[in-house]
Design an enzyme around this catalytic site. Structure first.
Site, PDB file in Angstrom:
ATOM      1  N   LYS A 184      21.915  -2.072  30.430  1.00 53.15           N
ATOM      2  CA  LYS A 184      22.290  -0.678  30.201  1.00 53.15           C
ATOM      3  C   LYS A 184      21.175   0.081  29.488  1.00 53.15           C
ATOM      4  CE  LYS A 184      25.754   2.144  27.828  1.00 53.15           C
ATOM      5  NZ  LYS A 184      26.966   2.123  26.964  1.00 53.15           N
ATOM      6  N   HIS A 232      36.153  -3.691  27.812  1.00 52.13           N
ATOM      7  CA  HIS A 232      35.001  -3.553  26.915  1.00 52.13           C
ATOM      8  C   HIS A 232      35.333  -4.010  25.498  1.00 52.13           C
ATOM      9  CE1 HIS A 232      30.955  -2.108  26.193  1.00 52.13           C
ATOM     10  NE2 HIS A 232      31.374  -1.490  25.098  1.00 52.13           N
ATOM     11  N   ARG A 266      33.900  -7.277  24.378  1.00 53.30           N
ATOM     12  CA  ARG A 266      32.546  -7.290  23.815  1.00 53.30           C
ATOM     13  C   ARG A 266      32.603  -7.098  22.299  1.00 53.30           C
ATOM     14  NH1 ARG A 266      27.024  -6.605  24.609  1.00 53.30           N
ATOM     15  NH2 ARG A 266      26.032  -4.752  23.713  1.00 53.30           N
ATOM     16  N   HIS A 269      21.869  -5.115  21.507  1.00 52.18           N
ATOM     17  CA  HIS A 269      21.821  -3.819  20.833  1.00 52.18           C
ATOM     18  C   HIS A 269      20.411  -3.562  20.311  1.00 52.18           C
ATOM     19  CE1 HIS A 269      26.215  -4.709  20.518  1.00 52.18           C
ATOM     20  NE2 HIS A 269      26.260  -3.442  20.882  1.00 52.18           N
TER      21      HIS A 269
END
Length: 328
Positions: free
Chosen positions: A224, A280, A283, A306
């Protein structure tokens, strides 16, 4: 020079300048009319103005369809964006011409949608719409201002903190067993999500050629964030993968579609009596569990992907009871 007057409950702005045809538009508020007039005057001064009358025969639906066909397929999130555009095409706003697509019309669409969906959904929809109109202006010569720029967006909702409990996990997996559902991929998909903290799109695009079971790693060529990363796998994650068929015609680990996965997950949650849970959220749950094994936030971010600690904080939800035990 621009003249602005109130007429029939709306504010009409008219811009006159030598060498250009008069430009006229109506707005809900005087501020919107003044902002529009300044933008037209500025474009005329810089020689970049095009008569907005050319936009009267162009419908928003025309712009949405062209963007969906020509631009969306080249994006990483093509499927979800295409679904969002398809939804807007079914709404009344798509029938407006680009000349009549005023900030007031977009604001009315916002308010109508807020009756049925949350602020986060509206923010994403307005962002998609604004990006499409900006692209049409820059690349296709659409001679109108972007009405979304003058529309107030809802306040960004706080980040979700929903975690899956161990008891809920057992119920969810029980409802996802192949004997109950046609899809045999859901149990390993969910359990791997809880073990690796990979995103839904990363899991569905995972390929066997990028998995090294000996080294316990999974390579993601495109994430992403737009970068590649290698995800370390736990022994349990490796065991999950070893139990799967190691071949499919497409080469993907989970040969199932986003829609099939979504429908199976939502239906299983409903049967299991699990409320307010999204895929989600797995996660979030996985990140919190990994934090107990990897107290070093740099190592934790390397696993989850991240890029900033600030983003990691949105997913890391330590329990106060556990921290109290550490304090002694």
């Amino acid at each position: 020079m621009a003249s602005i007057r109130q007429r029939s409950g709306t504010w009409q702005a008219r811009v006159r300048r030598k060498g250009y045809p008069d430009e006229v538009a109506s707005f809900k508020t005087k501020t919107e009319a003044q902002t529009w007039a300044r933008s037209i005057e500025s474009a005329m001064e810089h020689g970049s103005h095009q008569s907005i009358q050319a936009a009267k025969d162009v419908l928003l639906s025309d712009i949405l369809q062209r963007y969906r066909n020509e631009v969306t397929p080249s994006k990483r999130g093509a499927q979800r964006e295409a679904e969002g555009i398809q939804f807007m095409l079914r709404q009344k706003i798509a029938s407006y011409s680009m000349l009549n697509l005023t900030p007031g019309v977009v604001a009315a669409y916002r308010d109508e949608r807020l009756r049925t969906v949350g602020a986060g959904t509206i923010i994403r929809e307005l962002s998609i719409l604004s990006g499409i109109i900006s692209h049409a202006r820059k690349e296709w010569g659409l001679p109108t201002a972007n009405p979304c720029a003058l529309v107030r967006k809802p306040q960004t909702p706080p980040g979700r903190t929903r975690l899956l409990t161990s008891e809920e996990e057992a119920r969810l997996l029980a409802e996802l067993r192949p004997i109950r559902r046609r899809s045999s991929w859901m149990v390993p998909l969910v359990t791997l999500a809880l073990e690796s903290a990979m995103r839904r799109g990363e899991l569905l695009s995972l390929r066997w050629e990028h998995i090294n079971l000996t080294a316990q790693t999974a390579y993601l060529p495109l994430t992403k964030n737009g970068t590649a990363r290698t995800v370390p796998l736990s022994r349990k994650a490796v065991a999950i993968l070893k139990e799967l068929p190691s071949y499919s015609e497409s080469g993907v680990v989970f040969p199932t579609s986003h829609m099939t996965m979504h429908n199976c997950f939502v239906a299983a949650c409903k049967r299991a009596g699990i409320a307010n849970l999204r895929f989600h959220d797995l996660r979030h749950t996985a990140t919190s569990r990994l934090a107990e094994k990897l107290p070093n936030v740099i190592e934790l971010a390397a696993v989850t992907g991240h890029q900033t600690i600030q983003m990691l904080k949105r997913y890391y939800h330590p329990k106060a009871e556990a921290m109290a035990q550490k304090l002694g």
